[in-house]
Each structure stands twice: as C-alpha cells, then as structure tokens.
Design an enzyme around this catalytic site. Sequence first.
Site, PDB file in Angstrom:
ATOM      1  N   HIS A 193      -8.269  -3.838  -3.998  1.00 35.22           N
ATOM      2  CA  HIS A 193      -7.440  -4.758  -4.967  1.00 35.22           C
ATOM      3  C   HIS A 193      -8.277  -5.326  -6.182  1.00 35.22           C
ATOM      4  CE1 HIS A 193      -3.685  -5.891  -2.722  1.00 35.22           C
ATOM      5  NE2 HIS A 193      -3.348  -4.776  -3.264  1.00 35.22           N
ATOM      6  N   CYS A 514       4.508   3.256  -6.933  1.00 38.44           N
ATOM      7  CA  CYS A 514       3.734   2.322  -7.356  1.00 38.44           C
ATOM      8  C   CYS A 514       2.401   2.347  -7.053  1.00 38.44           C
ATOM      9  CB  CYS A 514       4.255   0.769  -7.267  1.00 38.44           C
ATOM     10  SG  CYS A 514       4.163   0.139  -5.408  1.00 38.44           S
TER      11      CYS A 514
HETATM   12  C1  PEP Z   1       0.396   0.292  -2.113  1.00 38.38           C
HETATM   13  O1  PEP Z   1       0.123  -0.080  -0.941  1.00 38.38           O
HETATM   14  O2  PEP Z   1       0.546   1.090  -2.422  1.00 38.38           O
HETATM   15  C2  PEP Z   1       0.691  -1.096  -2.950  1.00 38.38           C
HETATM   16  C3  PEP Z   1       1.253  -0.518  -4.316  1.00 38.38           C
HETATM   17  O3  PEP Z   1       0.586  -2.113  -2.678  1.00 38.38           O
HETATM   18  P1  PEP Z   1      -0.658  -2.899  -2.495  1.00 38.38           P
HETATM   19  O4  PEP Z   1      -1.890  -1.929  -3.365  1.00 38.38           O
HETATM   20  O5  PEP Z   1      -0.381  -4.219  -3.066  1.00 38.38           O
HETATM   21  O6  PEP Z   1      -0.987  -2.980  -0.997  1.00 38.38           O
END
Ligand code: PEP
Length: 589
Positions: A193, A514
């Site tokens: 993240h 996403c």
């Molecule tokens: C994902 O898991 O691809 C996503 C977009 O959510 P995060 O990266 O916030 O877990």
Amino acid sequence: MQRLKGIGVSPGMVAGRAVILIQRAQVLRYQIAPGRVEHELMRLEESRSRSRQQLSDIRANLARRRGPDVASLFDAQLLMLDDPMVIPRAVEIVREQRVNAEWAVQQVFHEFSAVFDEVADPYLRERRGDVGDLIGRLKMNLRQGLETARDLLRELDESSVLIADELTPSLAAQVDWTKVRGFATDAGSRTYHTAILARSLDVPAVVGLHDASRSVEAGQLVVVDGTGSALIVDPSDEVLARVGRHADDRRPGAGAEAERRRPATTADGVRVRLDANIEFPDDLAAARYAGAEGVGLYRSEFLFTSAACDIADEDRQYEIYRAMIEGMAPGPVTIRTFDLDEEQLASHAATREVSGAWAAKENRGSRHGLRGLRLSLSRPDLFQVQLRALLRAARHGTLRIMFPFVSGVEQLRDARRIVGEAAADLARRGEAVPRVPIGVMIEIPAAVYTADLLSREVDFFTIGTNDLIQYCLAVDRADERLSLLYEPLHPAVLRMIVMVRRAAVRQRIPLSLCGEMASDPALLALLVGLGLTEFSMTPGAIPVAKQVLADADSTELRAMARRTLRMATVDEIERELLASLARLSHARE
Ligand code: PEP
Ligand code: MG
C-alpha cells in the site's frame, strides 16, 4: 559510491540526507547537530529519572498487594537503571555517533541481546526480558511530549530522504513530504500500500532493499532513484547532476491540458474508461489533472490514518464524502467502505476512545481474517454510521458504494440489509434517500467462483487484483521475498479474470478492474484483449495508459489474449505478450 538494488515503485530521482526509521522497533535514527548533543543527554537523564519513579511506584504497589517476593522482580530493573552498560553507554553513543537518544537506547538493547545470546545459563538468558522491558520503558519516557515516530519526523529540519525497515501507509500518509523528498524501504513490493501511496503522492520510492535501514548511516547523502530501482549511497557528482536534470524534467509540460482531458480509446475506436484510485480527498486534484473520468476506488479507510476524522462521526464523514462527490462532478465516485483490519481499527479506537471495548478485545492483527466487509458486519453500529454518511452524500452527485473483501452472497445480503436499515434511519429523520448503486470488490477466489451468484444481487463488480493475486497464488503481497512469485500473468489469475467477466456480461452489469495490474501498460493491453474496458488506477498512470491504448488495435489485442489463454506458464505468456506488443508497435511505425 554504493548502489543498492531494489524495486522502483514510484519514478523520479531525489537526493537528500538519510533519516533512518526502524518502524518495527518504533525508533527513528537521525543525525543531530553538535549543539544538540547536550539536549539529547538531558532527555536521556529525564527518561531515567521518570523510569526510576515509575518502577519504584510499581514495586511499592506490588509489595502492598502481593508481598515482597513478587515486588522484588522489579529490583533487577531498578538496578539496571544504574548499570554502566545502560545509560552511560547510551550517553557515549549519543556523543560519539551524534545520534538521537532513542536510537542510542535501542543500540544498548542490541548490545545486551548479543551478550545474552551467547550465555548458556537459562536464568541469565531470561534476564534479557528484563532488559527489553526496561529499554521499552526508557523509550516510552523519551517520547513524552513527542508522541510517535511521526512527531519526530516533523522535527526534521533538513531536506531528507527516509530510509525505513518498513513504512506503514498510516505513517507514510502523515509524513511532511515537502521535507522528506523520497523514501526507500527494506520491505515491500509493487502492490504494497505504501508503494501505491508513493505514486499518488508523486514521491520517488524504492522498496524491497532488504537491509538498507541497517547498512546506511543516518546523515549520509543518498539518492533515491525510483526510475532506476536503486538507492545510491554517497553518490558521485555525476549522479547528483542527473538528479538535477530529473528535477527539471518533472516540471509539467505546457499545452498538455487538452490531451489529458481526451477520453481513452483504442486505435480502432473502442472506448475505455479510466478512473482514478485515490486515498485522500486531496488526491482529487491529481485525479482531475491526470484526466480521470471519475473516481473508481476511494479507499475510505485512509480517513483514519490522520486526525481528520473519527470513525463514529457521521457528520464529518458526510462532509468529506460530499466534498469528494462534488469535487469530481459530473464524474461518478465509487467509495469503498472501510477495508480495515482489527489492528487498524483498534489503533484508531485507542486514539479516539470511540470504541474502547473493541480496543480491549484480543486482536490478532491479521490482514487475512476479520477485515473489510467482515469487520464492518461485526460492528454494525460503526458500519451504519458510514452508510448513513454515504447515503446523505449521495444526494450531491453520482455515488456508488462498494464493499471490500467479500467472500460470499451471505455477507452481501447482510450488508444490503444494513444499508436498508441506514436508509430507514434517514427516512425516519425526514431525510431523502436516493437510490445508490451497490457493488462488490472481487478480490477473494471464493467471490470469483460465485461471481455468477453475486452478479444477480449487485449493480457492479470491481476486480481487485492486488488481493486476488495473493489469495489465488497464496503469496503474501507485502512479503518482498516472495515478490517473484507474485505473478499477475499466472494462468490461474488470467482465468479468474475471464470468469468474472463472463458473469458480469451475462448479468449485464458493469465490470471494472482497480488493482495495480492496470497501471502496467503491457498488462493493461492484455486486459483490454480479455475484454475489459473499465479500469481504475493511480492517477499518475492514466496519461501513459491513454497513450498505450491509443496505439493499440482491439482486434489484435483480443487475438493476443486468446493465444495467452492457451499457454501453460508465466514465462510463455510473458514472452507472447511482449513479442506481440513489439510486433504491433513495429507494424504501426
Ligand atoms: C485490490 O485488492 O486490488 C485493491 C484495489 O484493493 P487494496 O489494494 O486496497 O487491497
Ligand atoms: Mg484489496
């Protein structure tokens, strides 16, 4: 000059003085000015006297309640406070290395640990726990008035580069990035993240360096080369000159405005929707600047990484969501309900006292358990607050609500029931409640295999490949040792994407993706070939994505995707993908 190789996760090159953060031990190591040495020594002495007072109080209390034998357990720690190997040694470290007191105390602990590791006597080895306890107390008392590593970071007065063992998003989100020019971490991968955050903050970053936080000295001149995937220690003049040229290149070019606003299409006219992933309301400007059509993923849990919001404060959340929806209008905004885990919720609760009962509960802090929608369902009171705020905000533009970490239809139904209750609450208050599309993230394999069932009960799907890849391949996305196994092109991952698309097409619901995968131009081309036409990505990746799509022919991409689906290994798929893209761009030249 020394070049440490890592994974460049956010492009650009910056130079600065190294500040070391050992987040696991909650200590920051930085160089102090000669004039500040006495101040650091005074802090050490104050910490010693506060610790002595606390330990004596604890001892006296225990003696009263449990008797002198139990109380004497603390004698050892009181004695250690006067041991020449503790405070006097820390004083020596501060003077000799010109480092902050917290770091010196941590060093003392390391020195003690090394000695204890060598002794065979189990009784003496047990004393290691006492030393650890005492050092923890000294560090806690050093923090008085300066609460966290974050406050220490704010104290920095030089343009610096942060080098950390790991950097949690909550800390990264609160660093003053006008002082800290870039960062490098031992841990991490592209989908970490913090890496995502670095890209959205436009801060050059390199992760996966293994032991940079131990090998680089505080105060050393370093260059973070996010483009070249390296951390350069003691850079040559030539490298520093390159840093200067990079800074010039990063200034935005003129006349690109119209280009940025142009909607994305392939060369043969297939329309592709590009939205932005954002973490903070302030990112809206970057999303608009990059030419995003809307916000495809707002990670609402980032609200709690700063003091901006309280999880139980409906009005404050409403204002934030409303500003975001109005700021992106007429484009739609997809707000994902909190994707928190227990530890994150507990640490928020601890600072806010909104749900002390929760904070007191045992928590295992796992990202793989009680997290996302599951956690929201276990706290319907807090979930309702967010849902009411969202439903109220929806009156001001186009909102979609999305649930994270869904593994089955039961959870979806429970969540929908709670949305209904939140709407009923608002109606009772006499407030209008608009109809808001509700969708789910497809990021757990169970959701892929039940996509046909889920699709009947939602308005849209969004594939979250960051988590989907880790759960499909059983590879922890934050573990840099496994980063080579974290493979978006694994045939299993591609098949899962195809399965989800099929379910969405059958049910005629919109599908977007996403995960970070979409930010990689080659992977994006493959995903378009697999039939996807909606993506949400880090704003900085949108202009490149548009360019790649404008150069691609969708029929050719589909043919390429069909070939890759017949292949058995990542290697074959990757070679096919790169060869096809090279051929296609060659044919156009
Ligand atoms: C994902 O898991 O691809 C996503 C977009 O959510 P995060 O990266 O916030 O877990
Ligand atoms: Mg996810």
